[in-house]
Design a protein around this motif. Structure first.
Motif, PDB file in Angstrom:
ATOM      1  N   PHE A  49       0.824  -1.216   0.000  1.00 13.99           N
ATOM      2  CA  PHE A  49       0.000   0.000   0.000  1.00 13.99           C
ATOM      3  C   PHE A  49       0.856   1.263   0.000  1.00 13.99           C
ATOM      4  O   PHE A  49       0.536   2.244  -0.661  1.00 13.99           O
ATOM      5  CB  PHE A  49      -0.921  -0.009   1.224  1.00 13.99           C
ATOM      6  CG  PHE A  49      -1.819   1.193   1.338  1.00 13.99           C
ATOM      7  CD1 PHE A  49      -2.961   1.295   0.557  1.00 13.99           C
ATOM      8  CD2 PHE A  49      -1.515   2.226   2.221  1.00 13.99           C
ATOM      9  CE1 PHE A  49      -3.793   2.407   0.650  1.00 13.99           C
ATOM     10  CE2 PHE A  49      -2.333   3.332   2.319  1.00 13.99           C
ATOM     11  CZ  PHE A  49      -3.483   3.426   1.532  1.00 13.99           C
ATOM     12  N   VAL A  50       1.966   1.261   0.731  1.00 11.86           N
ATOM     13  CA  VAL A  50       2.777   2.473   0.847  1.00 11.86           C
ATOM     14  C   VAL A  50       3.888   2.547  -0.206  1.00 11.86           C
ATOM     15  O   VAL A  50       4.611   3.540  -0.266  1.00 11.86           O
ATOM     16  CB  VAL A  50       3.421   2.610   2.248  1.00 11.86           C
ATOM     17  CG1 VAL A  50       2.359   2.697   3.311  1.00 11.86           C
ATOM     18  CG2 VAL A  50       4.378   1.465   2.535  1.00 11.86           C
ATOM     19  N   CYS A  51       4.021   1.510  -1.032  1.00  7.38           N
ATOM     20  CA  CYS A  51       5.134   1.476  -1.977  1.00  7.38           C
ATOM     21  C   CYS A  51       4.742   2.193  -3.261  1.00  7.38           C
ATOM     22  O   CYS A  51       3.954   1.669  -4.055  1.00  7.38           O
ATOM     23  CB  CYS A  51       5.526   0.028  -2.260  1.00  7.38           C
ATOM     24  SG  CYS A  51       6.841  -0.098  -3.460  1.00  7.38           S
ATOM     25  N   ALA A  52       5.288   3.386  -3.476  1.00  2.00           N
ATOM     26  CA  ALA A  52       4.888   4.194  -4.634  1.00  2.00           C
ATOM     27  C   ALA A  52       5.229   3.540  -5.968  1.00  2.00           C
ATOM     28  O   ALA A  52       4.411   3.537  -6.879  1.00  2.00           O
ATOM     29  CB  ALA A  52       5.500   5.582  -4.531  1.00  2.00           C
ATOM     30  N   PRO A  53       6.434   2.974  -6.145  1.00  2.00           N
ATOM     31  CA  PRO A  53       6.727   2.378  -7.468  1.00  2.00           C
ATOM     32  C   PRO A  53       6.223   0.948  -7.627  1.00  2.00           C
ATOM     33  O   PRO A  53       6.560   0.316  -8.616  1.00  2.00           O
ATOM     34  CB  PRO A  53       8.256   2.442  -7.538  1.00  2.00           C
ATOM     35  CG  PRO A  53       8.714   2.454  -6.139  1.00  2.00           C
ATOM     36  CD  PRO A  53       7.629   3.028  -5.291  1.00  2.00           C
ATOM     37  N   LYS A  54       5.436   0.471  -6.686  1.00  4.87           N
ATOM     38  CA  LYS A  54       4.838  -0.878  -6.777  1.00  4.87           C
ATOM     39  C   LYS A  54       5.888  -1.971  -6.924  1.00  4.87           C
ATOM     40  O   LYS A  54       5.807  -2.829  -7.810  1.00  4.87           O
ATOM     41  CB  LYS A  54       3.846  -0.957  -7.949  1.00  4.87           C
ATOM     42  CG  LYS A  54       2.758   0.096  -7.915  1.00  4.87           C
ATOM     43  CD  LYS A  54       1.757  -0.216  -6.840  1.00  4.87           C
ATOM     44  CE  LYS A  54       0.784   0.929  -6.622  1.00  4.87           C
ATOM     45  NZ  LYS A  54       0.519   1.208  -5.222  1.00  4.87           N
ATOM     46  N   LEU A  80       9.746   3.173   3.217  1.00  5.82           N
ATOM     47  CA  LEU A  80       8.411   3.291   3.810  1.00  5.82           C
ATOM     48  C   LEU A  80       7.841   1.918   4.185  1.00  5.82           C
ATOM     49  O   LEU A  80       7.106   1.806   5.160  1.00  5.82           O
ATOM     50  CB  LEU A  80       7.464   4.002   2.844  1.00  5.82           C
ATOM     51  CG  LEU A  80       7.698   5.507   2.699  1.00  5.82           C
ATOM     52  CD1 LEU A  80       6.764   6.082   1.660  1.00  5.82           C
ATOM     53  CD2 LEU A  80       7.482   6.212   4.034  1.00  5.82           C
ATOM     54  N   ASN A  84       6.448   1.064   7.889  1.00 10.21           N
ATOM     55  CA  ASN A  84       5.021   0.858   8.100  1.00 10.21           C
ATOM     56  C   ASN A  84       4.637  -0.584   8.375  1.00 10.21           C
ATOM     57  O   ASN A  84       3.495  -0.854   8.703  1.00 10.21           O
ATOM     58  CB  ASN A  84       4.234   1.387   6.896  1.00 10.21           C
ATOM     59  CG  ASN A  84       4.198   2.909   6.877  1.00 10.21           C
ATOM     60  OD1 ASN A  84       3.585   3.533   7.735  1.00 10.21           O
ATOM     61  ND2 ASN A  84       4.896   3.505   5.923  1.00 10.21           N
TER      62      ASN A  84
END
Ligand code: SF4
Ligand code: SF4
Lengths: 182, 359
Positions: A49-54, A80, A84
């Motif tokens: 969920f928090v990983c921007a580049p997936k 992150l 988290n």
């Protein structure tokens, strides 16, 4: 003339370029190689969920296992996921991260297989909670419960705390109730 | 006979693509047209598709040099919408990182500027100094760029022992005062290539709406840190530096003096770091419906953010106006009547950042 002076002054000076041994220490906060501990992971999905580049994804074999996947080519080392993760299953070590050739193809991939366990009460396959997340409120028997059975056991405990044991009907006692969830 | 000369987009002076097309009469530039947009990335649109945690990682990559400014400004906007009050220790740590970032950005610029005028030994000196700033940033945040320090409601990492960074600051002050500033302001080569070059008058500066060191070098006393203090700037006190000449030399002087002021701010912030929590909220943030505009002073000038929330998982709109976006067009009036050979240092003197212009 000035140049000659500079050359002479520098002649006996040591090199100003840092030698390999003179590197600044790797800071403890350095976000390097990512390590995942399958034993602690509950497959809750917060890291994805928090990983921007997936860079993190999940696959599953229904009833058997859930797999946590990480692809280094997409990771931006923001840290992150580590910060988290509720069970501290992810850590970014101070070691140098592995190869990350490109964002599309090759490069380090990690996979952690989290085997599902049958619930000791109803038999439903579920992701076992790590010991550290269990706390002391669960008995040995209850630690093998699936989330639904844990919820049921928790509410049963709550009920028995409010209703004195003598007045309780036999059906309200957890041990005698059927294997259903509600 | 007049001729057109394209400088860029594969740029001889910078690693980033932008183009200055100049019309010349012999050696002298008649007019110029600036073109940007060769590496547009659509960050504003992608930001609407990322949740409030992910979007900080994304926004941090608006710029490769002042990455912290962007993440910080975005977080300040989100905090304003949610009514979160930043803990004082977090405000001080953000200030320290922001000023370290300004130092490293200005030193990078000074090095590139020295290289553009063919002064390689000065470039080496400046980059040796910049390395010390980078090491400090790495020691605090764990990374040399994209520090990942900001989250909505605070900062991720603490500065456990502030006093260990004081010797680096002393060294920075010493080398700035003894080597970098005297060389730029007294060395005949440096003066010959910068004084009277690329002038931008006060009126032109107003007309082209430039910000940051470029505006301050043209006699406009604007600085968000002073005009609308945020974070710890109100408590630490802040002095801005203004020069009237508006040439490349004035831009060098403004940035040089600003570096000394940054060192002072970092020192005071480190020495008076208040105790307390790092974050005002724990867990994942929820941002209610609302909108906010925030201005901060990035190394290159005023950064402006407009953030709107519809209460969902993702921002509804993130509008970013970066300082280079307004400074780069001002190259057009600067180069008129200047020799073609000075084009490189003139466009470098506004410190163009294409990464954030093409965000
Ligand atoms: S690694 Fe942590 S955050 Fe990610 S799924 Fe496992 S427990 Fe959840
Ligand atoms: S470090 Fe950041 S980018 Fe890498 S896997 Fe974790 S959350 Fe994703």
């Amino acid at each position: 003339m000035a140049m000659l002076k500079t050359v002479l002054a520098n002649l006996l000076q040591p090199s100003r370029t840092r030698a390999p041994a003179d590197m600044p220490p790797v800071p403890q906060t350095y976000r390097g190689a990512l390590v995942h501990d399958a034993g602690r992971c509950t497959a809750c999905g917060t890291c994805a969920f928090v990983c921007a580049p997936k860079a993190i994804s999940f696959t599953q074999v229904p009833g058997i296992s859930v797999s946590w996947h990480f692809f280094i080519g997409q990771c931006s080392f923001c840290g992150l996921c580590e910060q988290n993760c509720p069970t501290h299953a992810i850590s970014l070590e101070t070691a140098v991260p592995g190869v990350m050739n490109n964002a599309a193809g090759d490069g380090l991939r990690l996979e952690s297989i989290i085997a599902l366990k049958p619930c000791t009460r109803c038999g439903a396959a579920h992701v076992p909670l790590p010991e550290s997340a269990m706390g002391s409120q669960w008995s040995e028997e209850e630690k093998g419960y699936c989330p639904e059975c844990r919820r049921w056991a928790a509410s049963a405990k709550l009920r028995s705390a409010f209703i004195p044991a003598e007045t309780a009907t036999p059906a309200a006692s957890p041990a005698l109730e059927g294997a259903g969830h509600d | 006979m007049p001729y057109t000369f394209p400088l860029g987009p594969y740029h001889p002076a910078l690693e980033e693509p932008f183009k200055v097309k100049v019309q010349c009469q012999g050696e002298v530039i008649d007019s110029a047209v600036v073109e940007v947009g060769f590496s547009f990335r659509g960050i504003e649109l992608v930001a609407q598709k990322r949740n409030w945690v992910e979007v900080i990682t994304l926004i941090e990559r608006v710029c490769g040099i002042c990455s912290n400014t962007h993440a910080m400004t975005f977080c300040m906007a989100a905090e304003t919408i949610a009514g979160i009050e930043l803990p004082r220790r977090a405000a001080y740590i953000r200030t320290i990182i922001a000023e370290l970032e300004r130092l490293h950005s200005h030193l990078l610029w000074a090095g590139i500027g020295a290289e553009d005028i063919g002064f390689h030994s000065l470039f080496m000196e400046v980059f040796t100094l910049r390395e010390k700033v980078m090491d400090t940033l790495e020691a605090i945040s764990g990374n040399r760029v994209n520090y990942g320090m900001n989250c909505i409601g605070g900062v991720h990492r603490d500065i456990p022992d502030p006093t260990v960074y004081l010797p680096v600051l002393d060294e920075l002050t010493r080398v700035l005062n003894e080597v970098v500033i005297p060389t730029f302001t007294q060395n005949p080569t440096a003066i010959a290539r910068t004084r009277g070059v690329g002038p931008l008058t006060r009126e032109q500066a107003l007309e082209w709406a430039v910000v940051g060191p470029v505006a301050r070098a043209s006699g406009l006393d604007i600085d968000v840190r002073k005009d609308q203090p945020y974070l710890a700037y109100g408590e630490l006190g802040f002095k801005s530096f203004v020069q009237e000449e508006g040439d490349v030399f004035a831009r060098v002087v403004v940035r040089a003096l600003e570096m000394l002021e940054s060192v002072r701010l970092i020192r005071e912030a480190l020495l008076s770091l208040p105790a307390g929590p790092l974050k005002a909220v724990s867990g994942l943030p929820t941002i209610p419906v609302g909108e906010a505009t925030i201005r901060t002073e990035a190394p290159r000038g005023e950064a402006f953010y407009y953030v709107a929330s519809e209460g969902g998982n993702t921002p509804a709109r993130v509008k970013i106006r970066t300082p280079s976006f307004v400074n780069i067009p001002a190259i057009e009036p600067m180069v008129i009547g200047q020799p073609l050979a000075d084009l490189s240092i003139i466009q470098a003197s506004v410190d163009p950042c294409i990464s954030c212009t093409d965000r």
